[in-house]
Design a protein around this motif. Structure first.
Motif, PDB file in Angstrom:
ATOM      1  N   SER A  59       0.845  -1.199   0.000  1.00  0.00           N
ATOM      2  CA  SER A  59       0.000   0.000   0.000  1.00  0.00           C
ATOM      3  C   SER A  59       0.878   1.246   0.000  1.00  0.00           C
TER       4      SER A  59
ATOM      5  N   TYR B  30       1.428   5.338   0.434  1.00  0.00           N
ATOM      6  CA  TYR B  30       0.907   6.504   1.134  1.00  0.00           C
ATOM      7  C   TYR B  30       1.741   7.725   0.745  1.00  0.00           C
TER       8      TYR B  30
ATOM      9  N   SER C   3      -1.574  13.321  -0.952  1.00  0.00           N
ATOM     10  CA  SER C   3      -2.940  12.842  -1.183  1.00  0.00           C
ATOM     11  C   SER C   3      -3.943  13.984  -1.019  1.00  0.00           C
TER      12      SER C   3
ATOM     13  N   ASN D 158      -7.227  10.363   4.482  1.00  0.00           N
ATOM     14  CA  ASN D 158      -6.675   9.092   4.002  1.00  0.00           C
ATOM     15  C   ASN D 158      -5.525   9.379   3.049  1.00  0.00           C
TER      16      ASN D 158
ATOM     17  N   ASN E 181      -3.610   7.115   1.706  1.00  0.00           N
ATOM     18  CA  ASN E 181      -3.383   5.988   0.800  1.00  0.00           C
ATOM     19  C   ASN E 181      -3.724   6.417  -0.630  1.00  0.00           C
TER      20      ASN E 181
ATOM     21  N   THR F 202      -1.472   1.111  -4.807  1.00  0.00           N
ATOM     22  CA  THR F 202      -0.770  -0.118  -4.426  1.00  0.00           C
ATOM     23  C   THR F 202       0.300  -0.441  -5.459  1.00  0.00           C
TER      24      THR F 202
ATOM     25  N   LEU G 156      -6.411   3.527  -6.497  1.00  0.00           N
ATOM     26  CA  LEU G 156      -7.301   3.059  -5.432  1.00  0.00           C
ATOM     27  C   LEU G 156      -8.507   2.291  -5.956  1.00  0.00           C
TER      28      LEU G 156
ATOM     29  N   GLN H  72      -4.588   7.529  -6.729  1.00  0.00           N
ATOM     30  CA  GLN H  72      -5.888   7.744  -6.103  1.00  0.00           C
ATOM     31  C   GLN H  72      -6.988   7.297  -7.060  1.00  0.00           C
TER      32      GLN H  72
END
Length: 270
Positions: free
Chosen positions: A160, A162, A166, A171, A173, A176, A195, A264
């Motif tokens: 994942s 980060y 963002s 969030n 995240n 990936t 995402l 994202q």
């Protein structure tokens, strides 16, 4: 048939030219064991002399400490003017040879000796701007690194991703990254997803084909819309593999973001 023969002749000539053996020893510059010029002095300042020693051109070897990039400043002993030359390739263990390879590449030196007219025409002609280009590239590189560091990329051991960049304040995240192929030589392929699970980019270590791309990818990733960027693998300091300490994976994500791929929900509706 005549065109084919001409093409073959050109190819053979090119192979022969690139296969030339260049040596600089005891002040002698040799091409295929033939003395073609003389080189005197100690780095970073050299003088290159013609076979009859009636002509001399000065060469000062320069480098930019922040990037390590190098170039030469040639000075005409006739006019006192200077101009800058870049290297075809550079070997720090044999700087004299590197300089002479640059001379050959620019048409300043051949098995016939120094091309004095070509050297003087270049030095007294339009400024090449080599050092300015090197300095501009170094400055751009520093600014790029600062911007990439600002993304504050972290990857956990599950892959994942980060980032402080963002858009969602609750969030961080953004996607990936997964290992898609490995060999005994290490990781050969990564896949990066947004995402929504959409494949955003694929990175290849070894020379590889990618569906829909005409060519081979080597230490490069290709985005979902066909753009290609280079990221060299970085395995320094890795004793036991963990995705969270994978420098190559982090650099791929940073390069993606630097070029406008924020992950994202970027591919939503596309």
């Amino acid at each position: 048939m005549k065109k084919i023969l001409c093409s073959l002749t050109a190819i053979i000539f090119t192979i022969c030219a690139t296969a030339q053996e260049i040596k600089v020893k005891n002040n002698e510059v040799k091409i295929d064991e033939k003395v073609v010029a003389y080189m005197e002095g100690k780095k970073p300042n050299f003088q290159i002399l013609s076979l009859d020693k009636q002509y001399t051109v000065s060469a000062e070897l320069k480098f930019l400490e922040s990037s390590g990039k190098r170039w030469m400043v040639l000075k005409s002993t006739k006019t006192g003017k200077t101009n800058e030359v870049d290297y075809k390739k550079f070997n720090p263990l044999n700087q004299q040879k590197s300089a002479m390879e640059a001379f050959i590449d620019k048409g300043f030196l051949s098995v016939e000796g120094l091309n004095i007219d070509a050297i003087e025409s270049f030095i007294n002609g339009e400024a090449s701007g080599v050092s300015n280009k090197i300095k501009e590239e170094a400055t751009a590189g520093i600014e790029k690194q600062k911007r990439m560091d600002g993304y504050q990329i972290t990857i956990d051991d599950s892959g994942s991703i980060y980032s402080a960049a963002s858009k969602d304040p609750n969030n961080k995240n953004i996607g990936t990254i997964k290992i898609a192929a490995t060999t005994g030589m290490g990781i050969q392929k990564y896949e990066i997803f947004d995402l929504d699970g959409n494949l955003t980019a694929t990175w290849y270590n070894m020379s590889s084909k990618h569906p829909g791309y005409d060519g081979f990818l080597y230490e490069q990733f290709i985005t979902y819309d066909g753009k290609v960027f280079t990221v060299k693998p970085d395995t320094s300091g890795v004793l036991q593999y963990k995705m969270s300490s994978d420098k190559t994976a982090a650099t791929i994500v940073k390069e993606l973001m630097f070029n406008g791929y924020t992950l994202q929900h970027q591919r939503a509706g596309k």
